[in-house]
Design a protein around this motif. Structure first.
Motif, PDB file in Angstrom:
ATOM      1  N   ARG A 191     -15.500  94.586  72.307  1.00 60.21           N
ATOM      2  CA  ARG A 191     -16.770  94.164  71.680  1.00 60.21           C
ATOM      3  C   ARG A 191     -17.965  94.713  72.449  1.00 60.21           C
ATOM      4  O   ARG A 191     -18.937  95.218  71.848  1.00 60.21           O
ATOM      5  N   LYS A 225     -20.659  97.407  71.050  1.00 59.99           N
ATOM      6  CA  LYS A 225     -22.077  97.038  71.034  1.00 59.99           C
ATOM      7  C   LYS A 225     -22.900  98.111  71.731  1.00 59.99           C
ATOM      8  O   LYS A 225     -23.963  98.524  71.237  1.00 59.99           O
ATOM      9  N   SER A 226     -22.384  98.601  72.867  1.00 63.95           N
ATOM     10  CA  SER A 226     -23.140  99.649  73.578  1.00 63.95           C
ATOM     11  C   SER A 226     -23.180 100.939  72.747  1.00 63.95           C
ATOM     12  O   SER A 226     -24.205 101.627  72.713  1.00 63.95           O
ATOM     13  N   HIS A 228     -23.106 101.162  69.426  1.00 59.92           N
ATOM     14  CA  HIS A 228     -24.062 100.927  68.324  1.00 59.92           C
ATOM     15  C   HIS A 228     -25.511 100.982  68.837  1.00 59.92           C
ATOM     16  O   HIS A 228     -26.400 101.526  68.156  1.00 59.92           O
ATOM     17  N   ASP A 229     -25.751 100.432  70.025  1.00 60.97           N
ATOM     18  CA  ASP A 229     -27.107 100.472  70.598  1.00 60.97           C
ATOM     19  C   ASP A 229     -27.530 101.910  70.868  1.00 60.97           C
ATOM     20  O   ASP A 229     -28.686 102.295  70.615  1.00 60.97           O
TER      21      ASP A 229
END
Length: 140
Positions: free
Chosen positions: A123, A127-128, A130-131
């Protein structure tokens, strides 16, 4: 031939393993091998001696019955105790008071924890990513 030891002694008669000594009549005779116990018309059980002079067939049968019965009772008690212990453990396993975890339960808990940690790592990695993509295209 066992007949030659008749009216002598039990010890002399029983030196030959095929002989049977009848203490009441003082006779030495061939052991009736076709039958397990000598028939009553041949010699009474309490007077019959075979192998050793100090044990008669009656005492031997009683002693063997007592020992055999005791062994059977002990086996039965052991089986009952083992079954009770096993069933008690099964009942307590589901109880909240049962504090001793099973090895399988411990292994399953460790596996669940490992999966949870891996999922958290994935996860955070996603998330990283997508950022980064959002920063690259300026959607943040």
């Amino acid at each position: 031939d066992c007949q030659q030891y008749t009216n002598r002694s039990c010890e002399e008669c029983l030196k030959n393993v095929t002989c049977l000594w009848c203490a009441s009549s003082g006779k030495c005779m061939e052991y009736p091998v076709r039958r397990i116990l000598p028939p009553a018309d041949l010699c009474e059980l309490r007077s019959a001696r075979w192998g050793v002079c100090w044990v008669n067939f009656e005492a031997l049968i009683i002693a063997m019955s007592v020992v055999g019965g005791t062994i059977l009772i002990l086996l039965g008690v052991c089986c009952c105790c083992c079954c009770k212990k096993k069933s008690k453990k099964q009942v307590l396993k589901g109880s909240p008071l049962f504090s001793e975890p099973d090895k399988d339960d411990e292994r399953a808990a460790r596996e669940r924890e490992k999966r949870r940690v891996r999922q958290e790592e994935r996860r955070a990695e996603m998330k990283s990513r997508h950022d980064e993509i959002r920063r690259k295209y300026g959607t943040v």
